[in-house]
Design a protein around this motif. Structure first.
Motif, PDB file in Angstrom:
ATOM      1  N   LYS A  42      -8.855  -4.681   5.248  1.00  0.00           N
ATOM      2  CA  LYS A  42      -9.448  -4.091   4.116  1.00  0.00           C
ATOM      3  C   LYS A  42      -9.002  -2.578   3.900  1.00  0.00           C
ATOM      4  O   LYS A  42      -8.226  -2.221   2.619  1.00  0.00           O
ATOM      5  N   THR A  43      -8.911  -1.879   4.815  1.00  0.00           N
ATOM      6  CA  THR A  43      -8.421  -0.249   4.651  1.00  0.00           C
ATOM      7  C   THR A  43      -7.057  -0.233   4.597  1.00  0.00           C
ATOM      8  O   THR A  43      -6.387   0.607   3.581  1.00  0.00           O
ATOM      9  N   SER A  44      -6.372  -1.289   5.161  1.00  0.00           N
ATOM     10  CA  SER A  44      -4.969  -1.340   5.523  1.00  0.00           C
ATOM     11  C   SER A  44      -4.542  -1.772   3.786  1.00  0.00           C
ATOM     12  O   SER A  44      -3.393  -1.073   3.335  1.00  0.00           O
ATOM     13  N   LEU A  45      -5.236  -2.633   3.138  1.00  0.00           N
ATOM     14  CA  LEU A  45      -4.914  -2.926   1.674  1.00  0.00           C
ATOM     15  C   LEU A  45      -5.124  -1.847   0.747  1.00  0.00           C
ATOM     16  O   LEU A  45      -4.166  -1.475   0.112  1.00  0.00           O
ATOM     17  N   LEU A  46      -6.033  -1.007   0.963  1.00  0.00           N
ATOM     18  CA  LEU A  46      -6.326   0.329   0.176  1.00  0.00           C
ATOM     19  C   LEU A  46      -5.227   1.274   0.474  1.00  0.00           C
ATOM     20  O   LEU A  46      -4.864   1.892  -0.446  1.00  0.00           O
ATOM     21  N   ARG A  47      -4.743   1.334   1.625  1.00  0.00           N
ATOM     22  CA  ARG A  47      -3.710   2.366   1.982  1.00  0.00           C
ATOM     23  C   ARG A  47      -2.250   2.019   1.849  1.00  0.00           C
ATOM     24  O   ARG A  47      -1.584   2.978   1.049  1.00  0.00           O
ATOM     25  N   ILE A  48      -1.979   0.548   1.297  1.00  0.00           N
ATOM     26  CA  ILE A  48      -1.025  -0.150   0.758  1.00  0.00           C
ATOM     27  C   ILE A  48      -0.968   0.423  -0.575  1.00  0.00           C
ATOM     28  O   ILE A  48      -0.111   0.839  -1.322  1.00  0.00           O
ATOM     29  N   ILE A  49      -2.297   0.070  -1.307  1.00  0.00           N
ATOM     30  CA  ILE A  49      -2.206   0.301  -2.969  1.00  0.00           C
ATOM     31  C   ILE A  49      -1.813   1.776  -2.890  1.00  0.00           C
ATOM     32  O   ILE A  49      -0.931   1.961  -4.084  1.00  0.00           O
ATOM     33  N   PHE A  50      -2.553   2.557  -2.404  1.00  0.00           N
ATOM     34  CA  PHE A  50      -2.234   4.115  -2.460  1.00  0.00           C
ATOM     35  C   PHE A  50      -0.942   4.570  -2.200  1.00  0.00           C
ATOM     36  O   PHE A  50      -0.293   5.460  -3.015  1.00  0.00           O
ATOM     37  N   GLY A  51      -0.291   3.997  -1.275  1.00  0.00           N
ATOM     38  CA  GLY A  51       1.041   4.229  -1.094  1.00  0.00           C
ATOM     39  C   GLY A  51       1.242   4.657   0.126  1.00  0.00           C
ATOM     40  O   GLY A  51       2.512   5.155   0.590  1.00  0.00           O
ATOM     41  N   GLU A  52       0.476   5.166   1.076  1.00  0.00           N
ATOM     42  CA  GLU A  52       0.406   5.867   2.246  1.00  0.00           C
ATOM     43  C   GLU A  52       0.843   5.073   3.323  1.00  0.00           C
ATOM     44  O   GLU A  52       1.297   5.561   4.494  1.00  0.00           O
TER      45      GLU A  52
END
Length: 218
Positions: A42-52
């Protein structure tokens, strides 16, 4: 800016396949929730969307247009991570000023903080810190808001108030939210995805969460 899509996401940590051919869509006017067990990505997906976080593969589209630059570089996205973003040495009022957020509006929504404006961030409990940081990110001028564990350690009264604010802010924002408090996500979300076995599944009814063995009962 109405629709954010992320498609064909592949993420490996060594031999561990975390995300596999993930598709995910979030829309302005809706709260899009993500559920899944600890470590499901879940957190990895958010970080990917964010671009980090750079995955093995991904395609991001906004209103059907491919986006090749990390979203955080474009300035219209804000991300609430699980760790604290306001330094402990900063006063409450200064923290709002630093993030260009309205402390006056915060006091209207949470008047019991009126006597705490000079307190340093280190003086607040974990739940109070979470509330303050979630409010700052949610009320920002960002068009896309990612919230990772916003309800963590919050009193029920504060959770309810945040849900009311989410309903208001979603009218002008694309909001994506995840939390281990799945009942709060169920109540707050207009659209819901489950991450399981590295895949994403669009959830049409809460009963599907039982089918996929995420929960035992409602």
């Amino acid at each position: 800016m109405d629709v954010l899509e992320i498609d064909n996401v592949e993420l490996n940590f060594g031999i561990n396949e975390v995300l596999k051919a993930i598709y995910f869509k979030a829309e302005r006017g809706k709260i899009t929730g993500i559920l899944g067990r600890n470590g499901c990505g879940k957190t990895s997906l958010l970080r990917i969307i964010f671009g980090e976080l750079k995955p093995n593969n991904k395609l991001i589209r906004i209103d059907d247009k491919p986006i090749l630059t990390p979203l955080y570089k474009k300035g219209f996205i804000k991300y609430l991570p699980q760790f604290h973003i306001i330094p402990n040495s900063v006063s409450l009022q200064s923290g709002f000023h630093y993030f260009n957020a309205s402390f006056t509006d915060f006091l209207i929504d949470f008047p019991n903080y009126k006597t705490k404006e000079k307190l340093r961030f280190s003086d607040f409990s974990g739940g109070e810190k979470r509330l303050i940081e979630t409010y700052i990110i949610l009320k920002s001028d960002a068009k896309i808001v990612l919230l990772d564990e916003p309800f963590s350690h919050l009193a029920p009264l504060y959770i309810q108030k945040l849900k009311e604010l989410l309903e208001i802010e979603k009218q002008n924002k694309i909001i994506i939210i995840t939390d281990h408090l799945y009942k709060e996500i169920l109540e707050a979300s207009d659209a819901l995805y489950l991450l399981k076995d590295a895949w994403s599944r669009f959830i049409k009814s809460p009963e599907e969460l039982i089918h996929y063995k995420y929960i035992k009962s409602l």
